[in-house]
Design a protein around this motif. Structure first.
Motif, PDB file in Angstrom:
ATOM      1  N   ILE A  58       0.861  -1.188   0.000  1.00 18.51           N
ATOM      2  CA  ILE A  58       0.000   0.000   0.000  1.00 18.51           C
ATOM      3  C   ILE A  58       0.887   1.225   0.000  1.00 18.51           C
ATOM      4  O   ILE A  58       1.919   1.257   0.689  1.00 18.51           O
ATOM      5  N   SER A  59       0.489   2.253  -0.764  1.00 15.28           N
ATOM      6  CA  SER A  59       1.265   3.485  -0.814  1.00 15.28           C
ATOM      7  C   SER A  59       0.324   4.669  -1.017  1.00 15.28           C
ATOM      8  O   SER A  59      -0.585   4.621  -1.849  1.00 15.28           O
ATOM      9  N   PHE A  60       0.559   5.757  -0.239  1.00  7.35           N
ATOM     10  CA  PHE A  60      -0.245   6.974  -0.312  1.00  7.35           C
ATOM     11  C   PHE A  60       0.390   7.970  -1.278  1.00  7.35           C
ATOM     12  O   PHE A  60       1.619   7.990  -1.471  1.00  7.35           O
ATOM     13  N   CYS A  61      -0.457   8.818  -1.861  1.00  8.57           N
ATOM     14  CA  CYS A  61       0.029   9.931  -2.667  1.00  8.57           C
ATOM     15  C   CYS A  61       0.475  11.056  -1.737  1.00  8.57           C
ATOM     16  O   CYS A  61       0.146  11.053  -0.542  1.00  8.57           O
ATOM     17  N   ALA A  88      -2.657   3.736  -3.421  1.00  6.16           N
ATOM     18  CA  ALA A  88      -2.591   2.639  -4.387  1.00  6.16           C
ATOM     19  C   ALA A  88      -2.301   1.339  -3.659  1.00  6.16           C
ATOM     20  O   ALA A  88      -1.590   1.312  -2.639  1.00  6.16           O
ATOM     21  N   THR A  89      -2.855   0.239  -4.197  1.00  9.30           N
ATOM     22  CA  THR A  89      -2.661  -1.096  -3.633  1.00  9.30           C
ATOM     23  C   THR A  89      -2.205  -2.039  -4.728  1.00  9.30           C
ATOM     24  O   THR A  89      -2.653  -1.950  -5.880  1.00  9.30           O
ATOM     25  N   ALA A  90      -1.301  -2.958  -4.370  1.00  8.90           N
ATOM     26  CA  ALA A  90      -0.801  -3.981  -5.279  1.00  8.90           C
ATOM     27  C   ALA A  90      -1.222  -5.345  -4.755  1.00  8.90           C
ATOM     28  O   ALA A  90      -1.120  -5.613  -3.549  1.00  8.90           O
ATOM     29  N   SER A  91      -1.663  -6.220  -5.663  1.00 11.48           N
ATOM     30  CA  SER A  91      -2.246  -7.491  -5.244  1.00 11.48           C
ATOM     31  C   SER A  91      -1.733  -8.635  -6.110  1.00 11.48           C
ATOM     32  O   SER A  91      -1.189  -8.437  -7.205  1.00 11.48           O
ATOM     33  N   ASP A  92      -1.949  -9.832  -5.585  1.00 11.91           N
ATOM     34  CA  ASP A  92      -1.600 -11.044  -6.328  1.00 11.91           C
ATOM     35  C   ASP A  92      -2.583 -11.356  -7.450  1.00 11.91           C
ATOM     36  O   ASP A  92      -2.376 -12.330  -8.184  1.00 11.91           O
ATOM     37  N   ASP A  93      -3.648 -10.574  -7.585  1.00 11.60           N
ATOM     38  CA  ASP A  93      -4.572 -10.777  -8.705  1.00 11.60           C
ATOM     39  C   ASP A  93      -4.114 -10.045  -9.970  1.00 11.60           C
ATOM     40  O   ASP A  93      -4.910  -9.812 -10.887  1.00 11.60           O
ATOM     41  N   ARG A  94      -2.825  -9.640 -10.006  1.00  6.42           N
ATOM     42  CA  ARG A  94      -2.169  -9.013 -11.159  1.00  6.42           C
ATOM     43  C   ARG A  94      -2.620  -7.574 -11.412  1.00  6.42           C
ATOM     44  O   ARG A  94      -2.373  -7.048 -12.498  1.00  6.42           O
ATOM     45  N   THR A  95      -3.251  -6.946 -10.455  1.00  3.42           N
ATOM     46  CA  THR A  95      -3.756  -5.601 -10.672  1.00  3.42           C
ATOM     47  C   THR A  95      -3.194  -4.631  -9.638  1.00  3.42           C
ATOM     48  O   THR A  95      -2.798  -5.014  -8.530  1.00  3.42           O
ATOM     49  N   ILE A  96      -3.195  -3.353 -10.040  1.00  7.96           N
ATOM     50  CA  ILE A  96      -2.903  -2.229  -9.153  1.00  7.96           C
ATOM     51  C   ILE A  96      -4.131  -1.327  -9.171  1.00  7.96           C
ATOM     52  O   ILE A  96      -4.613  -0.948 -10.250  1.00  7.96           O
ATOM     53  N   LYS A  97      -4.629  -0.983  -7.998  1.00  6.54           N
ATOM     54  CA  LYS A  97      -5.820  -0.142  -7.921  1.00  6.54           C
ATOM     55  C   LYS A  97      -5.486   1.178  -7.249  1.00  6.54           C
ATOM     56  O   LYS A  97      -4.765   1.212  -6.241  1.00  6.54           O
ATOM     57  N   VAL A  98      -6.034   2.243  -7.817  1.00  4.00           N
ATOM     58  CA  VAL A  98      -5.900   3.590  -7.257  1.00  4.00           C
ATOM     59  C   VAL A  98      -7.235   3.950  -6.614  1.00  4.00           C
ATOM     60  O   VAL A  98      -8.282   3.934  -7.277  1.00  4.00           O
ATOM     61  N   TRP A  99      -7.190   4.285  -5.307  1.00  2.00           N
ATOM     62  CA  TRP A  99      -8.393   4.510  -4.528  1.00  2.00           C
ATOM     63  C   TRP A  99      -8.505   5.981  -4.132  1.00  2.00           C
ATOM     64  O   TRP A  99      -7.500   6.655  -3.894  1.00  2.00           O
ATOM     65  N   ASP A 100      -9.736   6.431  -4.036  1.00  2.82           N
ATOM     66  CA  ASP A 100     -10.029   7.728  -3.414  1.00  2.82           C
ATOM     67  C   ASP A 100     -10.282   7.471  -1.927  1.00  2.82           C
ATOM     68  O   ASP A 100     -11.181   6.704  -1.556  1.00  2.82           O
ATOM     69  N   PHE A 101      -9.469   8.111  -1.082  1.00  7.25           N
ATOM     70  CA  PHE A 101      -9.529   7.795   0.345  1.00  7.25           C
ATOM     71  C   PHE A 101     -10.869   8.199   0.963  1.00  7.25           C
ATOM     72  O   PHE A 101     -11.428   7.462   1.789  1.00  7.25           O
ATOM     73  N   ALA A 102     -11.410   9.346   0.608  1.00  4.57           N
ATOM     74  CA  ALA A 102     -12.630   9.846   1.244  1.00  4.57           C
ATOM     75  C   ALA A 102     -13.847   9.011   0.871  1.00  4.57           C
ATOM     76  O   ALA A 102     -14.649   8.635   1.739  1.00  4.57           O
ATOM     77  N   SER A 103     -13.994   8.684  -0.397  1.00  5.08           N
ATOM     78  CA  SER A 103     -15.181   7.951  -0.843  1.00  5.08           C
ATOM     79  C   SER A 103     -15.003   6.437  -0.843  1.00  5.08           C
ATOM     80  O   SER A 103     -15.981   5.715  -1.064  1.00  5.08           O
ATOM     81  N   CYS A 104     -13.768   5.953  -0.635  1.00  2.00           N
ATOM     82  CA  CYS A 104     -13.481   4.506  -0.606  1.00  2.00           C
ATOM     83  C   CYS A 104     -13.874   3.823  -1.923  1.00  2.00           C
ATOM     84  O   CYS A 104     -14.364   2.692  -1.924  1.00  2.00           O
ATOM     85  N   THR A 105     -13.666   4.508  -3.031  1.00  2.24           N
ATOM     86  CA  THR A 105     -14.007   3.957  -4.342  1.00  2.24           C
ATOM     87  C   THR A 105     -12.751   3.839  -5.196  1.00  2.24           C
ATOM     88  O   THR A 105     -11.760   4.558  -4.994  1.00  2.24           O
TER      89      THR A 105
END
Length: 565
Positions: free
Chosen positions: A165-168, A175-192
């Protein structure tokens, strides 16, 4: 109460950073910059004048190799990651049982345990504004925490384990890195989820956000390092340098460098301006698991790996500047610097968390098994022998601990280079201590005795007679004569003609060959061998074999054999 035995007071190590801060605040009024700071003196009296690491312009002040304390959780569970609180008062560790444990940052004793996840926790980090902590587990669940360890939010982030996990810089995205081969960028306030990046071909093991810009760097099991635009999710660059999985990637706070660690046991530091690696670091013997840049010294970072050792590096050298060998008994899973940089915490699969500090002025580095590795070779050897003697003669040391310490000291002594004992002396070569390794000694022995390209071949069926089956020299010549005699008898029976051949200077005609001539040639060769022995005198057998080989080669050049029919 009265009548009860008085408990024996036990000294507990404590590291208090307040005196150094007070000294720095008191003296900074009369200084221009670091040029007015006096150099530390190697005496105990200078300890009261010690200042924080950021006051000195010396990377060596940041090497934390002195052992302080070992903390063991009550659950006896492997520790996967650790993290200091922003103010540096506590250390938080995450276990395989999904619990968060708080340890005192001054005396390193247990304070509190908090059930956090129902699965092993794999990653956690603080936001840059020091207000929120985010954790993740092996089921892909992400949780928000306040500084009071209160859980406020839980979301299902990924379908597999979240590895990093890494914050801007603004704390509004992460951003989060996973074993499902994806990287996701999240909005912290809305959790989306704002972006889902699926450019890697295999599990994504690490991700880190640039400290000042909108740029993501990630490492994967497909052996590649990739740079991404978090707004559009497009790949900006792909770097191929490691031969195995990229296990960890971390940006430097200057925003120009980042370091990568891999299962190929190597570390590489990259320059973002040229997109090239300008240094490769060698030292780890197994997988590199952790990388942590020093909070105040820009050119210092620490690494730890599967071999249980901790190493300290600077970009100007490919070798470690300091090392803590065998810091843990098993793989080290997490490293965390104190916000002031004077203490380094490490957690491992051996269910322990250890604290390491910098050496103080006047410290005797010879009384610590971990500090011994920083001494020069002569002092290091003496210190290891002294520690072995102290451990053996200490009745309070348990058998298990005594065995572990002695084994570690023996391994440290073996790493310096195996000294060949005096009885391993090879005749004709001299003492084996002149050779660097045992392999060189064995190869040199084979070259001398076997004669380099000369190989001992087993005789074929029917070729072994009364002259034996030796590999060369006198017996080989007699074996060739015996074989030629049999061939001559066959040619005479069939009426064939064959020219004369020369074997070792003894001319034997095909028509007048007889057993008596053969025995006469053998006797003459035996006489030559006896004369050579008298001439050699007390020369050792290995050197005698070399001289005989040279003479045989000379005789063969003078009397070359004729080509057979």
């Amino acid at each position: 109460g009265p009548g009860e035995p008085r408990k024996k007071s036990k000294h507990r190590k404590a590291v208090d950073f307040c005196p150094t801060i007070i000294t720095h605040l008191r003296k900074r009024l009369y200084r221009r910059d670091y040029r007015d700071i006096p150099l530390p003196m190697p005496t105990k009296e200078f300890r009261r004048e010690t200042e924080p690491i950021f006051s000195y312009n010396d990377p060596a002040m940041a090497f934390c190799t002195r052992y302080i304390h070992t903390s063991i959780s009550r659950q006896r569970s492997p520790i996967h990651c650790c993290l200091w609180t922003p103010e540096g008062r506590r250390l938080i560790t995450a276990s395989k049982m999904g619990q968060l444990t708080l340890w005192n940052g001054k005396e390193f004793n247990f304070e509190h345990v908090e059930p956090a996840h129902s699965n092993p926790i794999r990653a956690m980090t603080w936001s840059p504004d020091d207000m929120w902590m985010v954790t993740s587990d092996e089921q892909g669940i992400i949780k928000y925490w306040q500084s009071t360890m209160t859980n406020l939010k839980e979301i299902k982030g990924h379908a597999a384990t979240v590895r990093d996990i890494s914050f801007c810089p603004t704390s509004k995205k992460f951003a989060t890195a996973s074993d499902d081969r994806t990287i996701k960028v999240w909005d912290f306030a809305s959790c989306t989820t704002e972006q889902t990046i699926d450019g890697h071909d295999w599990d994504v093991k690490t991700v880190d956000w640039h400290p000042t810009k909108g740029l993501l760097a990630s490492g994967s099991k497909d052996n590649t390092i990739r740079l991404w635009d978090p707004r559009s999710g497009k790949e900006l660059c792909s770097l191929h340098a490691h031969n195995n999985t990229i296990t960890r990637l971390r940006w430097n706070r200057n925003g120009l460098w980042f370091v990568t660690g891999s299962r190929d046991q190597h570390l590489k530091i990259w320059d973002i301006r040229t997109l090239k690696s300008f240094r490769t670091f060698y030292g780890h013997k197994k997988t590199v698991n952790c990388i942590a840049w020093h909070p105040s010294e820009e050119e210092v970072f620490a690494t730890a790996g599967y071999d249980g050792s901790i190493m300290f590096w600077t970009p100007d050298s490919q070798n470690p500047q300091a090392e803590v060998p065998k810091a843990h008994d098993h793989s080290i899973e997490g490293l965390a610097w104190h916000p002031l940089g004077h203490v380094l915490a490490s957690c491992s699969n051996d269910r322990t968390t250890k604290f390491w500090g910098r050496n103080r002025p006047g410290d005797d580095m010879m009384d610590d098994i971990y500090n011994v590795s920083q001494l020069p070779e002569d002092a290091k050897r003496k210190a290891i022998l002294a520690l072995e003697e102290v451990v053996r003669n200490n009745p309070k040391t348990s058998y298990r601990r005594r065995t572990k310490i002695l084994q570690g000291l023996q391994e440290m002594q073996d790493d310096q280079g195996e000294e060949i004992i005096a009885d391993q002396v090879i005749p004709g070569i001299g003492s084996a201590t002149d050779a660097k390794t045992k392999k060189e000694v064995l190869s040199l022995l084979n070259e001398v005795i076997l004669g380099g390209d000369t190989k001992q071949e087993k005789p074929k069926s029917g070729s072994q007679g009364r002259f034996g089956s030796g590999g060369g020299g006198y017996q080989a010549q007699q074996r060739q004569g015996y074989q030629s005699q049999q061939m001559q008898q066959k040619t005479q029976q069939r009426g064939w003609h064959q020219p004369q051949q020369n074997f070792g200077g003894n001319t034997m005609g095909m028509n007048n060959m007889s057993t008596n001539n053969n025995m006469a040639g053998m006797n003459s060769n035996m006489q030559q061998q006896q004369q050579q022995q008298q001439q050699f005198g007390q020369i050792n057998p290995a050197r005698q074999m070399m001289i005989m080989k040279a003479q045989q080669q000379g005789s063969q050049q003078q009397n070359p054999q004729q080509r057979r029919w």
